[in-house]
Design a protein around this motif. Structure first.
Motif, PDB file in Angstrom:
ATOM      1  N   ASN A  10      56.296  47.220  54.693  1.00  0.00           N
ATOM      2  CA  ASN A  10      55.699  48.199  55.484  1.00  0.00           C
ATOM      3  C   ASN A  10      56.795  47.927  57.110  1.00  0.00           C
ATOM      4  O   ASN A  10      56.880  46.768  57.199  1.00  0.00           O
ATOM      5  CB  ASN A  10      54.438  48.271  55.571  1.00  0.00           C
ATOM      6  N   ASN A  12      57.041  49.159  59.863  1.00  0.00           N
ATOM      7  CA  ASN A  12      56.204  49.326  60.427  1.00  0.00           C
ATOM      8  C   ASN A  12      55.680  48.077  60.556  1.00  0.00           C
ATOM      9  O   ASN A  12      54.534  48.544  61.907  1.00  0.00           O
ATOM     10  CB  ASN A  12      55.478  50.228  61.072  1.00  0.00           C
ATOM     11  N   CYS A  13      55.192  47.270  60.473  1.00  0.00           N
ATOM     12  CA  CYS A  13      54.043  46.260  60.055  1.00  0.00           C
ATOM     13  C   CYS A  13      54.596  44.895  60.873  1.00  0.00           C
ATOM     14  O   CYS A  13      55.546  44.726  60.544  1.00  0.00           O
ATOM     15  CB  CYS A  13      53.295  45.947  58.965  1.00  0.00           C
ATOM     16  N   PRO A  14      54.551  44.474  62.219  1.00  0.00           N
ATOM     17  CA  PRO A  14      54.969  43.010  62.806  1.00  0.00           C
ATOM     18  C   PRO A  14      55.188  42.776  61.975  1.00  0.00           C
ATOM     19  O   PRO A  14      56.232  41.448  61.646  1.00  0.00           O
ATOM     20  CB  PRO A  14      54.716  43.046  64.213  1.00  0.00           C
ATOM     21  N   TRP A 114      45.313  46.263  59.828  1.00  0.00           N
ATOM     22  CA  TRP A 114      45.663  45.761  61.145  1.00  0.00           C
ATOM     23  C   TRP A 114      46.991  47.322  61.303  1.00  0.00           C
ATOM     24  O   TRP A 114      47.086  48.363  61.933  1.00  0.00           O
ATOM     25  CB  TRP A 114      46.895  44.944  61.198  1.00  0.00           C
ATOM     26  N   HIS A 115      47.129  47.808  59.918  1.00  0.00           N
ATOM     27  CA  HIS A 115      48.308  48.630  59.386  1.00  0.00           C
ATOM     28  C   HIS A 115      47.166  49.959  60.069  1.00  0.00           C
ATOM     29  O   HIS A 115      47.642  50.916  60.770  1.00  0.00           O
ATOM     30  CB  HIS A 115      48.566  48.691  57.912  1.00  0.00           C
ATOM     31  N   ARG A 117      44.742  50.414  61.602  1.00  0.00           N
ATOM     32  CA  ARG A 117      44.699  50.354  63.078  1.00  0.00           C
ATOM     33  C   ARG A 117      45.969  51.206  63.863  1.00  0.00           C
ATOM     34  O   ARG A 117      45.779  51.551  64.872  1.00  0.00           O
ATOM     35  CB  ARG A 117      43.836  49.397  63.506  1.00  0.00           C
ATOM     36  N   ARG A 118      46.457  50.968  63.389  1.00  0.00           N
ATOM     37  CA  ARG A 118      47.657  50.726  63.861  1.00  0.00           C
ATOM     38  C   ARG A 118      48.227  52.278  63.885  1.00  0.00           C
ATOM     39  O   ARG A 118      48.588  53.700  64.997  1.00  0.00           O
ATOM     40  CB  ARG A 118      49.198  50.464  63.683  1.00  0.00           C
ATOM     41  N   LEU A 119      48.124  53.013  62.586  1.00  0.00           N
ATOM     42  CA  LEU A 119      48.100  54.503  62.335  1.00  0.00           C
ATOM     43  C   LEU A 119      47.041  54.964  62.956  1.00  0.00           C
ATOM     44  O   LEU A 119      47.419  56.322  63.556  1.00  0.00           O
ATOM     45  CB  LEU A 119      48.469  54.848  60.880  1.00  0.00           C
ATOM     46  N   ARG A 120      45.859  55.309  63.642  1.00  0.00           N
ATOM     47  CA  ARG A 120      45.262  55.689  63.862  1.00  0.00           C
ATOM     48  C   ARG A 120      45.099  55.696  65.367  1.00  0.00           C
ATOM     49  O   ARG A 120      45.193  56.429  66.597  1.00  0.00           O
ATOM     50  CB  ARG A 120      43.522  54.828  63.637  1.00  0.00           C
ATOM     51  N   ALA A 121      45.682  54.415  65.667  1.00  0.00           N
ATOM     52  CA  ALA A 121      45.846  54.599  67.016  1.00  0.00           C
ATOM     53  C   ALA A 121      46.971  55.501  67.711  1.00  0.00           C
ATOM     54  O   ALA A 121      47.432  55.933  68.462  1.00  0.00           O
ATOM     55  CB  ALA A 121      46.342  52.449  67.987  1.00  0.00           C
ATOM     56  N   THR A 122      48.374  55.074  66.807  1.00  0.00           N
ATOM     57  CA  THR A 122      49.414  56.305  66.756  1.00  0.00           C
ATOM     58  C   THR A 122      49.256  57.894  66.679  1.00  0.00           C
ATOM     59  O   THR A 122      49.550  58.556  67.741  1.00  0.00           O
ATOM     60  CB  THR A 122      51.013  56.181  66.080  1.00  0.00           C
TER      61      THR A 122
END
Length: 126
Positions: A10, A12-14, A114-115, A117-122
């Motif tokens: 992924n 997109n995962c830092p 975390w992935h 959470r990032r998806l929900r945030a975006t």
């Protein structure tokens, strides 16, 4: 090119991209036949996985066999001369057991959350 190792991760995962980008740069510099594929752009039919399933852990395809989690890391490390020592170390039975437990029950689930959470945030920003 069937001997190539393919790594699905992924981008997109830092955390994932930091580690895998390092391996990709090393592989590119040394001319290793390893392909790194971002699950967000990869043809998922080739992998037989959904993007969500692929986001849960590292996957490696080598010689027609798919590996995930710690076994995937071991396959990847074996293909990179600089990291073969790490593959040997993590292959030791007690170390392998511990590494698999930590990856499967702590690291991979945490990184996946975390992935999400990032998806929900975006999705709420868009």
């Amino acid at each position: 090119m069937s001997d190539d190792t393919r790594v699905l991760y992924n981008a997109n995962c830092p955390v994932c991209s930091f580690e895998i980008d390092h391996y990709a740069a090393y592989s590119d510099r040394t001319g290793l036949p390893i392909r790194f594929e971002d699950l967000n752009a990869a043809e998922m039919d080739d992998w037989g996985l959904s993007r969500d399933a692929a986001a849960r852990r590292l996957y490696v395809l080598k010689d027609g066999q798919m590996y995930s989690g710690i076994p995937a890391f071991i396959v990847l490390w074996r293909d990179m001369p600089r990291y073969r020592w790490l593959a040997r170390l993590v292959s030791v039975p007690g170390v392998h057991w511990l590494a698999a437990k930590v990856y499967d029950h702590v690291l991979a689930p945490l990184i996946y959350r975390w992935h999400l959470r990032r998806l929900r945030a975006t999705s709420t920003v868009s």
